[in-house]
Structure formats: C-alpha cells, structure tokens
Design a protein around this motif. Sequence first.
Motif, PDB file in Angstrom:
ATOM      1  N   LEU A  18       1.097  -1.227  -0.437  1.00 27.87           N
ATOM      2  CA  LEU A  18      -0.638   0.181   0.274  1.00 27.87           C
ATOM      3  C   LEU A  18       1.228   1.313  -0.090  1.00 27.87           C
ATOM      4  O   LEU A  18       0.293   1.977  -0.462  1.00 27.87           O
ATOM      5  N   ALA A  19       2.090   1.538   0.569  1.00 31.57           N
ATOM      6  CA  ALA A  19       2.635   1.960   0.808  1.00 31.57           C
ATOM      7  C   ALA A  19       3.584   2.713  -0.339  1.00 31.57           C
ATOM      8  O   ALA A  19       3.524   4.304  -0.552  1.00 31.57           O
ATOM      9  N   THR A  20       4.204   1.651  -1.029  1.00 32.36           N
ATOM     10  CA  THR A  20       4.935   1.809  -1.966  1.00 32.36           C
ATOM     11  C   THR A  20       3.730   2.499  -3.493  1.00 32.36           C
ATOM     12  O   THR A  20       4.360   3.271  -3.437  1.00 32.36           O
ATOM     13  N   ARG A  21       2.747   1.886  -3.712  1.00 33.28           N
ATOM     14  CA  ARG A  21       1.550   2.455  -4.324  1.00 33.28           C
ATOM     15  C   ARG A  21       1.232   4.271  -4.434  1.00 33.28           C
ATOM     16  O   ARG A  21       1.212   4.788  -4.908  1.00 33.28           O
ATOM     17  N   ALA A  22       1.184   4.526  -2.781  1.00 35.19           N
ATOM     18  CA  ALA A  22       1.024   5.634  -2.796  1.00 35.19           C
ATOM     19  C   ALA A  22       1.725   6.567  -2.683  1.00 35.19           C
ATOM     20  O   ALA A  22       1.947   7.731  -3.417  1.00 35.19           O
ATOM     21  N   ILE A  23       3.322   6.510  -2.339  1.00 34.93           N
ATOM     22  CA  ILE A  23       4.384   7.270  -2.328  1.00 34.93           C
ATOM     23  C   ILE A  23       4.338   7.499  -3.999  1.00 34.93           C
ATOM     24  O   ILE A  23       5.448   8.406  -4.273  1.00 34.93           O
ATOM     25  N   GLN A  24       4.419   6.317  -5.074  1.00 36.92           N
ATOM     26  CA  GLN A  24       4.848   6.273  -5.975  1.00 36.92           C
ATOM     27  C   GLN A  24       3.868   7.508  -6.651  1.00 36.92           C
ATOM     28  O   GLN A  24       4.223   8.233  -7.898  1.00 36.92           O
ATOM     29  N   ALA A  25       2.828   7.262  -6.323  1.00 36.45           N
ATOM     30  CA  ALA A  25       1.744   8.360  -6.996  1.00 36.45           C
ATOM     31  C   ALA A  25       2.590   9.775  -6.044  1.00 36.45           C
ATOM     32  O   ALA A  25       1.835  10.344  -7.662  1.00 36.45           O
ATOM     33  N   VAL A  26       2.413  10.005  -5.102  1.00 32.39           N
ATOM     34  CA  VAL A  26       3.037  11.195  -4.771  1.00 32.39           C
ATOM     35  C   VAL A  26       4.004  11.537  -5.300  1.00 32.39           C
ATOM     36  O   VAL A  26       4.048  13.076  -6.302  1.00 32.39           O
ATOM     37  N   LEU A  27       5.237  10.380  -5.389  1.00 35.71           N
ATOM     38  CA  LEU A  27       6.363  11.279  -6.295  1.00 35.71           C
ATOM     39  C   LEU A  27       5.834  11.657  -7.921  1.00 35.71           C
ATOM     40  O   LEU A  27       6.518  12.518  -8.421  1.00 35.71           O
ATOM     41  N   ASP A  28       5.543  10.873  -8.989  1.00 36.66           N
ATOM     42  CA  ASP A  28       4.712  11.053  -9.795  1.00 36.66           C
ATOM     43  C   ASP A  28       4.282  12.724  -9.981  1.00 36.66           C
ATOM     44  O   ASP A  28       4.301  12.901 -10.817  1.00 36.66           O
ATOM     45  N   TYR A  29       3.177  12.507  -8.661  1.00 36.88           N
ATOM     46  CA  TYR A  29       2.313  13.916  -8.916  1.00 36.88           C
ATOM     47  C   TYR A  29       3.351  14.902  -9.262  1.00 36.88           C
ATOM     48  O   TYR A  29       2.994  16.192  -9.759  1.00 36.88           O
TER      49      TYR A  29
END
Length: 165
Positions: A18-29
């Motif tokens: 869950l954290a990997t997916r969420a953090i990846q989304a923030v970094l992409d944004y």
Amino acid sequence: MNLEVTIEDARWQRLEPLATRAIQAVLDYSGLDDDLCEISLLGCDDARIAELNSEFRDKPTPTNVLSWPAEELAAEVAGQSPVKPNPDFTGEIALGDIAISFDTCAREASEAGKSMDDHVTHLIIHGTLHLLGYDHIRNPDATLMEGVEVEILGKMGIDDPYCMS
C-alpha cells in the motif's frame, strides 16, 4: 524508490505494498525521480505512536500518522506550492520518516465506513505530502494540500476522503 519499512505491529501485513503504491503516486504527481527518493516508514500501534506524538509534538495521545521531513520545504506564502527537494551530494533525495498506527487507522476506517486499504493509502499520501513541504496549519495551505490529496487519490481510483456524502 528506496522505501525502508519497519513493522512493529504484525497486523500491518499489507503496509508495504500500500505504501509503495501511495508514495509512488505522490512522487509521480510531484515530478520527482523515484529512483532518487528515500523514505522510512514505521508501522506501529497506538501505544508506540502516542509515545512518538508525545516526544515530538507534546501531545501524549495516539494519532493516525506522523511525519518528519528531512528538509523544510514549506512555501513562505500561504497557499503556494512547497519548494521541490534537491538531491544531496550523493545524488539521493532523503525525504524523511513516516509512522502510522494500525489501531487508529482501523478505527477511523470503520467509523467512516471506508476500506482500511483506501484509508491507509490516503494517510500515506498525506504523510508523504508533509515530507514534501505540504501542511494544513494555515487555511490556504490546507486547501492546497487537500486538493492535491484528492487529485492523487482520484487518479488511483479512490474516492474523495473529505466528501461527506
């Protein structure tokens, strides 16, 4: 991304994905190179997060998520976007540390009628945005941060957590 996850509460079986997916989304944004970014994440219980909240915020009560940015990136003018972090001399971007409590997250998700996964994803996004200089102390900053959270969650197929319908 270099995500170091420490699990102190065995109930956090799904925290890392869950954290990997969420953090990846923030970094992409945020337009950050995820290969350069480092974050430490602690999955704990209410007792541990209350200790941390007491030690670092003088609030001896449990909370859902805490974050410790490696660098102060907040905008000086309320409502403006934070400054982007730069790599250090090693070429890496140390963003900071996040702690999240299973007990509080589970209780909040249940009370709000939300899935635990969606709520945890939201809180990891929230904590990661704090590491990037977003905050919600001043009203214009809160509006900006909530808008960013809603946009990222929407791209992930997760409903607006601030919509009370």
